[in-house]
Scaffold this motif. Structure first.
Motif, mmCIF file in Angstrom:
data_model
loop_
_atom_site.group_PDB
_atom_site.id
_atom_site.type_symbol
_atom_site.label_atom_id
_atom_site.label_comp_id
_atom_site.label_asym_id
_atom_site.label_seq_id
_atom_site.Cartn_x
_atom_site.Cartn_y
_atom_site.Cartn_z
ATOM 1 N N UNK A 32 55.157 4.052 59.937
ATOM 2 C CA UNK A 32 55.070 5.350 60.041
ATOM 3 C C UNK A 32 56.284 6.049 60.622
ATOM 4 N N UNK A 33 56.766 5.364 61.627
ATOM 5 C CA UNK A 33 58.286 6.080 62.113
ATOM 6 C C UNK A 33 59.275 6.221 60.985
ATOM 7 N N UNK A 34 59.516 5.030 60.273
ATOM 8 C CA UNK A 34 60.181 4.793 59.277
ATOM 9 C C UNK A 34 60.028 5.842 57.952
ATOM 10 N N UNK A 35 58.992 5.761 57.580
ATOM 11 C CA UNK A 35 58.933 6.956 56.489
ATOM 12 C C UNK A 35 58.903 8.394 56.884
ATOM 13 N N UNK A 36 58.727 8.858 57.964
ATOM 14 C CA UNK A 36 58.935 9.921 58.536
ATOM 15 C C UNK A 36 60.458 10.205 58.810
ATOM 16 N N UNK A 37 60.951 9.255 59.083
ATOM 17 C CA UNK A 37 62.601 9.399 59.390
ATOM 18 C C UNK A 37 63.277 9.700 57.722
ATOM 19 N N UNK A 38 62.546 8.812 56.785
ATOM 20 C CA UNK A 38 63.130 8.917 55.290
ATOM 21 C C UNK A 38 62.864 10.327 55.038
ATOM 22 N N UNK A 39 61.845 10.809 55.301
ATOM 23 C CA UNK A 39 61.397 12.311 55.009
ATOM 24 C C UNK A 39 62.539 13.408 55.360
#
Length: 459
Positions: free
Chosen positions: A210-217
């Motif tokens: 969740x941390x990674x995908x929100x950073x990608x966003x």
């Protein structure tokens, strides 16, 4: 295979009537795959010279199953970077993410580099590929693989994505996130992962994802595309991670993935799931396809990329005075470069993409193509430069037949007797196999002093 009861219960609930078929797949023969590196060779041309017993992977245009006794990692073509050895299902994410020439692309959790090498092949030495991994030790394998691949518009980082998301805010056209996961889809391939799952299960990884995908966003441009994938079956790590993103970012939406027979839809379990189009995600199950378990979701950030003004950052270049011995070497053969993007760091010379930001504040493993090193007013070209060239680009070449015993001698670091190459001049020589570069040597009156990189040698 001693599968954990908790895992078996979750799979039985997920698969229902298919559960027994899934368990039976553990008795199937393990599958092996290689993907042709189209940056160096077309798939058609590779098949003409391939010594292996290959069978096409139906949903991967340049992917093939090989037989275990082929041993492609012990063949000169592997050292020439003509293919990458990769589990068949793991080829799917980089295949699905649409890449255009000139794109600025981020492979966020990239080691050991299988997906990066395919992204780079799609870019075809245009734009920029930033490939990253949070593990310092794993970035060493990542760097080697992208350099063997022949990539020259690259930057290899060793960063935590959440630490750099502000630095690269809305910077990338495309992002691939092959997220760290519990590895349930690889239990059949590697049963050592079962013990790791018992210690660190889906709950731990879901927080990371969740941390990674929100950073990608944060780092994706409006109109850009982001590919999220795992090699696990856990809904918590798969559909629930996508739902977390869509719930918290209303500027993202799921995009259809080209269907293939055997692909399964993501699980929709509520009206909210249907509104989010969770069924557009794809699952690969080993009892339905010839590959290990995988999950893939393709997302778009709402908005449109302007094709006439793609808003790429453009580096103004470096203020280095490029030594004459460097430009003399590069100008002696067919190599396209802009000297203002040559960065001198200590004694080393790098050719950096004009789209790459300043290095300050970043943990960089490699920024750009390592051209070589300046040593006492002479220039020594790098192994990476050799792999980024074509044999026809360099005027002084020794091209060996794949069956010539000198190929393996060269890859082992031995001196070569090459007095049969009467047209070769003394000095730097590019050694190749069947028309593809392997590395450098120093030719002197019929003998080649070996300059193949020690850390890459045939063992």
């Amino acid at each position: 295979m001693n599968l954990p009861e908790k895992y078996l219960a979750s799979m039985k609930e997920m698969l229902g009537d298919d559960f027994e078929s899934y368990l039976n797949s553990f008795d199937d023969t393990r599958l092996y795959g290689l993907r042709v590196n189209n940056l160096k060779i077309s798939t058609e041309d590779f098949l003409k010279i391939s010594p292996f017993k290959l069978k096409p992977i139906p949903w991967i245009e340049n992917g093939f199953y090989y037989e275990e006794d082929d041993k492609p990692a012990k063949h000169p073509y592997y050292f020439a970077g003509l293919y990458y050895i990769q589990e068949p299902s793991a080829m799917t994410p980089a295949n699905v993410l649409p890449i255009n020439k000139g794109d600025v692309v981020f492979d966020m959790c990239a080691a050991p580099g299988g997906k990066s090498t395919e992204l780079a092949a799609k870019l075809d030495n245009t734009g920029l590929l930033i490939t990253n991994d949070i593990s310092n030790s794993r970035t060493k394998a990542l760097l080697k693989n992208v350099e063997v691949n022949g990539d020259n518009k690259i930057c290899v980082l060793n960063e935590d994505p959440k630490q750099i998301k502000d630095r690269f805010s809305e910077f990338f056209d495309k992002i691939l996130i092959d997220a760290p996961c519990s590895g349930e889809g690889m239990f059949r391939k590697d049963n050592k992962l079962i013990k790791a799952w018992e210690k660190t299960g889906p709950e731990v990884y879901a927080e990371i994802q969740r941390s990674v995908i929100m950073s990608g966003a944060e780092m994706l441009k409006p109109g850009g595309m982001m590919l999220y994938s795992t090699c696990t079956f856990s809904k918590l790590e798969d559909e629930e991670t996508i739902k977390y993103l869509l719930t918290n970012r209303d500027d993202f939406e799921l995009v259809d993935i080209k269907p293939y027979e055997g692909f399964s839809h993501g699980f929709e379990e509520s009206d909210s799931d249907k509104e989010m189009n969770i069924s557009k995600t794809v699952r690969i199950f080993p009892h339905k396809m010839e590959g290990e378990g995988h999950f893939v979701a393709l997302l778009k950030k709402k908005g449109e990329l302007d094709p006439d003004n793609n808003i790429h950052f453009v580096n103004p270049g470096f203020n280095n005075k490029v030594p004459k011995e460097v430009t003399d070497f590069l100008d002696s053969f067919n190599f396209d470069y802009d000297s203002k993007y040559i960065n001198i760091r200590g004694t080393y010379c790098y050719l950096v993409s004009k789209y790459m930001q300043e290095e300050k504040g970043l943990r960089i493993i490699r920024n750009g193509l390592l051209l070589g090193e300046i040593k006492k007013n002479r220039f020594e070209p790098s192994q990476a430069l050799a792999m980024a060239l074509k044999l026809k680009d360099y005027p002084n070449v020794i091209d060996l037949d794949v069956n010539d015993e000198r190929v393996v001698k060269y890859l082992k670091g031995e001196t070569l007797d090459c007095d049969d190459f009467t047209d070769v001049k003394n000095g730097w020589v590019l050694i190749g196999v069947s028309g593809y570069p392997l590395g450098w040597g120093k030719f002197n009156n019929g003998q080649v002093k070996n300059k193949y990189l020690a850390g890459w040698r045939w063992m």
